[in-house]
Design an enzyme around this catalytic site. Sequence first.
Site, PDB file in Angstrom:
ATOM      1  N   GLY A 237      41.707  51.574  30.917  1.00  0.00           N
ATOM      2  CA  GLY A 237      41.835  52.758  31.769  1.00  0.00           C
ATOM      3  C   GLY A 237      40.706  53.756  31.658  1.00  0.00           C
ATOM      4  N   CYS A 341      33.931  39.717  59.692  1.00  0.00           N
ATOM      5  CA  CYS A 341      34.646  40.124  60.905  1.00  0.00           C
ATOM      6  C   CYS A 341      35.887  40.947  60.588  1.00  0.00           C
ATOM      7  CB  CYS A 341      35.025  38.890  61.708  1.00  0.00           C
ATOM      8  SG  CYS A 341      33.588  37.966  62.195  1.00  0.00           S
TER       9      CYS A 341
END
Length: 411
Positions: A237, A341
């Site tokens: 973290g 795309c």
Amino acid sequence: MINESIRYYEDQLCVSGMAIQPLLHEQVTPLYLYSAERITHNVNALQKAFASLGASFHFSVKANSNLAILRQLVSMGMGLDVVSGGELLAALKSGVSGEQIVFAGVGKTPSELELAVTHGVGWVNIENVAECHLLNQLAGKHGTSMRVALRYNPEVQANTHPNIATGHKYAKFGLNRDALLNLLNQAHAFPHLHIEGLHVHVGSQLEDTQGTQDGIRKALEIAEQFPQIHTLNLGGGFPTAYDDRPYPTYHDFAQSMLPLLRPHNLHLMLEPGRSIVADSGILVTQVLYLKEQGGINLVVVDASMTELMRPALYGAHHQVVPLLNAPEKRRVRYTVVGPVCESTDVLAKEVMLPDIQVGDYLAILDVGAYGMVMSNNYNLRPRPAEWMVEADGSARVVRPRQSFESLIAEL
Ligand SMILES: Cc1ncc(COP(=O)(O)O)c(C=O)c1O
């Protein structure tokens, strides 16, 4: 961000003093490039900050599973934290012993748990009551016993992006307090397990130490009642500076933990991923086309969300810089997009860069964590190569670019 190992010399972006652009001669971009020196720097800082807490460290392989990186980290004394059978086998291939592996994950399959048993992993972090029964049964079947930490969901709010907060009430991770206490009270029902640890990971890219402190307090309250719990694993973290805002350092985290942990005789384990490797990696990409659309200057590059998914997945910010800086050129506001795309295939929005030409190279910074590991073959794009630059400036390919042959052979 630019750092001591990845920086400009005479307007050329260099890794450990080695200019990158000449390296690209005949290389296909996009490609990942890592600095071994920066990884060493980060591990040294981690070890120094937590020395007074006597912590042990397991690098979180999910952040980057390149074998050259894993080998470097293992040679510096780190164990490895894995979350799948694939990561477990990669860890073993890197040369780490089973004992030095922590196996975590919210949905381990029976065959993955069996792999953990047969390879004698050091710790299994359990997140489910049924998983506890299953592991006990598998360990019994193989005539062995397994060391276990129970992953606790402390129901605390971590200051981070909602998609990477893991210790709140509605997260899928860990066991809630009641389930955890039930398991600890029934430890005798698992003769092949040694339940000796608690595991808490409140989130990734933490912007302050508060969530971690809250998680520690809640875990200690439980650990105090069960003397067999001798280890507290606080996960990872620790943040990386993707921008120039101030972020808490390893030292800040260690100092915030010290007063809470000192009165207790618990061994501290940590599983950092991002903070070890993120700022060691860049993604090098070439400009394919330029166009202006809707008043926006678009730069179409040969990298995309298939090589670096974080911007599309989390709206993550990564600084983009040219390999060759040109201070004399006028600065232009660009949006950098890939060829895939999808409208979300935007790598960086509204970045100021020196006036760009087709064929120029750009570097996307701080991509050493959750970059290549999240790459995929969408649009049947091959996975990129990975390079390592050693501290002496020598460079080598540590994973080749996926060939079209192997890509198509798997179809
Ligand atoms: C249980 C656990 N440990 C360690 C990590 C690594 O975290 P980071 O890369 O933020 O250090 C994670 C990331 O999600 C995790 O879930």
